[in-house]
Design a protein around this motif. Structure first.
Motif, short mmCIF file in Angstrom:
data_model
loop_
_atom_site.label_atom_id
_atom_site.label_comp_id
_atom_site.label_asym_id
_atom_site.label_seq_id
_atom_site.Cartn_x
_atom_site.Cartn_y
_atom_site.Cartn_z
N VAL A 134 -9.18 -3.08 1.65
CA VAL A 134 -9.23 -2.55 3.01
C VAL A 134 -10.69 -2.28 3.38
O VAL A 134 -11.43 -1.68 2.60
N GLU B 263 -5.84 -12.23 7.04
CA GLU B 263 -6.21 -10.83 7.15
C GLU B 263 -5.35 -10.16 8.22
O GLU B 263 -4.98 -10.77 9.23
N ASN C 156 -13.04 -0.71 6.55
CA ASN C 156 -13.08 -0.02 7.84
C ASN C 156 -14.26 -0.53 8.63
O ASN C 156 -15.41 -0.16 8.38
N LEU D 256 -5.97 2.90 4.06
CA LEU D 256 -5.11 2.38 5.12
C LEU D 256 -4.01 3.41 5.36
O LEU D 256 -2.89 3.28 4.89
N ARG E 180 0.85 -1.18 0.00
CA ARG E 180 0.00 0.00 0.00
C ARG E 180 0.89 1.23 0.00
O ARG E 180 1.89 1.29 0.70
N TYR F 182 -7.35 -5.60 6.49
CA TYR F 182 -6.67 -5.67 5.20
C TYR F 182 -6.56 -7.13 4.77
O TYR F 182 -6.01 -7.97 5.50
N LEU G 14 -9.30 -1.26 11.01
CA LEU G 14 -9.18 -1.58 9.60
C LEU G 14 -8.84 -3.05 9.40
O LEU G 14 -8.05 -3.62 10.16
#
Length: 308
Positions: free
Chosen positions: A75, A50, A77, A34, A27, A68, A66
């Protein structure tokens, strides 16, 4: 000392391949989903593949949660709306988290939280509170102390917090008591820069509904007995024998000792207390079993009123 509040540079998220001894950017630094940060907690779920990222600090304290996905590079939230945000941890710095993939739970211990009473402060106060997130219900719940008189560690941040999934035990060591802590060293001198060296074990128990009901009945009847003893000692003793004794767990040494103390308190009263004081104490104890959204604020409301 407080967390660093000056200019910071952030580097995004990277993956390290052990077999090829290479790094790969996952990222970017400018990622808006993120956001790079410092002082956060991050966990990995090996079955779901994850990563879970909590809170931390950027320009200010963050309170996001979060998720990911390593496989889809997406991502999510979890804290965006929904009931999950109710009773969730506050925004904070160096909050500590562990994961139990068997129970499908995340355990979070608060760290340095923003002081809402003074928005001009660069940092907040260290606090000690445990939260449990359940993957199945997608909800946070605060953990209540099993005994309001039991010893507990002083508030802190930047501490070590690890978990043994076999024994379901957390271990905590050290940390910084922070500027808002009432911690005093062995000489009795309060020191916000003190570095702690204490070592604690924490086990989260889950009593059955029947046991919780009995415990609450014992608490309420105990306070009713103390209230009666102020005006009717004889009636209080009858109530103790007929109602309080029925909900006492006589196999529990602490409860048995409390029961005997109630008997002797009628004949040897200690600090005098009135009905209002007793009922206020009972109310505060009972509110510990309710979520924050269903109880009164724990802080003094006058602290939130700006000076004129």
């Amino acid at each position: 000392s407080p967390p660093y509040s000056g200019a910071s540079e952030y580097s995004g998220m990277f993956e390290y391949q052990i077999t090829s001894n290479t790094w790969r950017a996952l990222r970017p630094e400018q990622d808006t989903l993120l956001r790079p940060r410092i002082g956060h907690s991050m966990l990995y779920h090996p079955d779901k593949r994850e990563l879970y990222v909590f809170a931390g600090q950027r320009e200010s304290f963050l309170d996001d949660f979060l998720v990911y996905s390593l496989d889809s590079d997406t991502v999510n939230n979890v804290m965006c709306g929904g009931e999950v945000k109710v009773d969730a941890p506050e925004s904070g710095f160096t909050m500590r988290a562990t994961i139990d993939t068997q129970l499908e739970e995340i355990h979070m211990m608060s760290g340095l939280s923003k002081d809402h009473r003074n928005e001009n402060k660069d940092f907040g106060d260290a606090r000690t509170k445990i939260y449990v997130y359940n993957f199945k219900t997608n909800k946070w719940n605060g953990v209540v102390k099993s005994n309001e008189n039991s010893e507990e560690p002083c508030p802190r941040y930047a501490h070590m917090f690890v978990y043994d999934s076999r024994t379901k035990t957390h271990y905590m060591f050290g940390g910084n008591p922070g500027s808002g802590s009432s911690y005093c060293d062995r000489t009795g001198t309060s020191d916000k820069d003190k570095r702690l060296d204490d070592f604690w074990a924490l086990r989260i128990s889950r009593p059955a509904f029947g046991e919780m009901k009995r415990l609450l009945q014992f608490t309420v009847r105990k306070y009713k007995f103390m209230d009666l003893s102020l005006t009717d000692p004889v009636g209080a003793l009858l109530y103790l024998q007929q109602s309080v004794e029925k909900v006492v767990d006589h196999t529990n040494p602490k409860e048995e000792a409390q029961f005997h103390e109630l008997v002797t308190s009628v004949f040897t009263p200690d600090t005098p207390r009135d009905t209002h004081t007793l009922r206020s104490e009972l109310f505060d104890i009972l509110m510990e079993y309710f979520p924050d959204r269903m109880s009164q604020p724990k802080e003094n409301l006058t602290d939130y009123v700006p000076p004129v």
